[in-house]
Write an enzyme that holds these catalytic residues in place. Sequence first.
Site, PDB file in Angstrom:
ATOM      1  N   GLU A 108     -71.733 151.790  43.730  1.00 34.69           N
ATOM      2  CA  GLU A 108     -72.888 150.907  43.912  1.00 34.69           C
ATOM      3  C   GLU A 108     -73.663 151.329  45.151  1.00 34.69           C
ATOM      4  O   GLU A 108     -74.874 151.155  45.229  1.00 34.69           O
ATOM      5  CB  GLU A 108     -72.401 149.461  44.045  1.00 34.69           C
ATOM      6  CG  GLU A 108     -73.491 148.443  44.207  1.00 34.69           C
ATOM      7  CD  GLU A 108     -72.969 147.024  44.219  1.00 34.69           C
ATOM      8  OE1 GLU A 108     -73.489 146.216  45.006  1.00 34.69           O
ATOM      9  OE2 GLU A 108     -72.038 146.714  43.447  1.00 34.69           O
TER      10      GLU A 108
ATOM     11  N   ARG B 223     -77.351 146.213  38.745  1.00 32.98           N
ATOM     12  CA  ARG B 223     -77.521 146.992  39.982  1.00 32.98           C
ATOM     13  C   ARG B 223     -78.525 148.134  39.778  1.00 32.98           C
ATOM     14  O   ARG B 223     -78.357 149.238  40.289  1.00 32.98           O
ATOM     15  CB  ARG B 223     -76.178 147.546  40.484  1.00 32.98           C
ATOM     16  CG  ARG B 223     -75.154 146.482  40.786  1.00 32.98           C
ATOM     17  CD  ARG B 223     -75.585 145.549  41.911  1.00 32.98           C
ATOM     18  NE  ARG B 223     -74.616 144.466  42.061  1.00 32.98           N
ATOM     19  CZ  ARG B 223     -74.709 143.287  41.446  1.00 32.98           C
ATOM     20  NH1 ARG B 223     -75.736 143.035  40.636  1.00 32.98           N
ATOM     21  NH2 ARG B 223     -73.804 142.348  41.633  1.00 32.98           N
TER      22      ARG B 223
ATOM     23  N   SER C 118     -69.330 145.840  48.398  1.00 31.01           N
ATOM     24  CA  SER C 118     -68.740 146.405  47.180  1.00 31.01           C
ATOM     25  C   SER C 118     -69.140 147.869  47.053  1.00 31.01           C
ATOM     26  O   SER C 118     -70.325 148.183  46.969  1.00 31.01           O
ATOM     27  CB  SER C 118     -69.214 145.627  45.954  1.00 31.01           C
ATOM     28  OG  SER C 118     -68.820 144.281  46.034  1.00 31.01           O
TER      29      SER C 118
END
Length: 345
Positions: free
Chosen positions: A328, A162, A232
């Site tokens: 995230e 990420r 998420s």
Amino acid sequence: MSNQRSSLKHLNTFALPAYASNVISAGSVETLIAAWHESKAKRQPVLLLGEGSNVLFIKNFSGTVLLNRIMGITSTEDSAAWHLHVGAGENWHQLVCHSLQNNMPGLENLALIPGCVGSAPIQNIGAYGVELKQVCEYVDLLDMDKGTIQRISAEECQFGYRDSIFKHRYGNGFAIVSVGIKLMKSWTPTLGYGDLIHMDPLTVTATDIFNSVCTMRRSKLPDPMVTGNAGSFFKNPVVSAAIAEEIVHCYPNAPHYLQPDGSVKLAAGWLIDQCSLKGYQIGGAAVHQQQALVLINQSEATGQDVIHLARYIRQQVAQRFSIWLEPEVRFIADNGEVNAVEHLS
């Protein structure tokens, strides 16, 4: 709030109330450059936004929100691979569908990931065992100050979990205008996660995987058109083998995935679930009942509601497992992105 002109509620999938001084939709490089220089002349900050699927507005934005809407998909091929050149404003899931409809497999594990193509390299999006870095050939990057475009190779993108160079060196003042995707003709299925592990690698098709991934995601994740969310919220933590071994010893069913460097990735949703937080609510923000990794806008939530909930979740997980989760989702304040971990600490 009311003295600022443009609502951002419909431009972020959390559907949080926030405002900006101005919103401009840019369908060309020229529009991006012009809007950037106009804002600089006014000494206003600029926020480049795709589909708003991975952002949390924690304050009103004091400048111009610039929507990247550069479109277009072209493809070429050679004996080994198909090469797609995709505009940054294209919807990611529609690209996945386009590739399969044209018999170009390789993106099926990444089905239904929200957002646009230009955002994909920034986060190095990934799901069900596949990450963008495995299919990215290049990224075309606009320097909005200079008005020049440079092609960044996949190796130069410095893709991580990420993470990418576009969160760091090529952050403010740069815009991704297109992405090159390389899909190998020697396709092999990736079947290591979720229900995919039950599929036969000798007979499975890319469409089978696509359908299974869509089914899994729809069963676990709320539709942002119905319930505001940003997918998420936390990254899956990557820990040392020793820490993972300790957790698995205490919780034999704990999901864990060995990484190439010997570290181990744990499932953040499972960690949160072990703290009995599904359905937990602060203000209008809540933990989703089916997937603990997803925070939702349950009832007219504000950015601060989500902040308070995320902070509480981090504290509970740290108290139980001595692991601090990292968001995230990107946190956006009045002048732009802020460090999410620092904001929750």
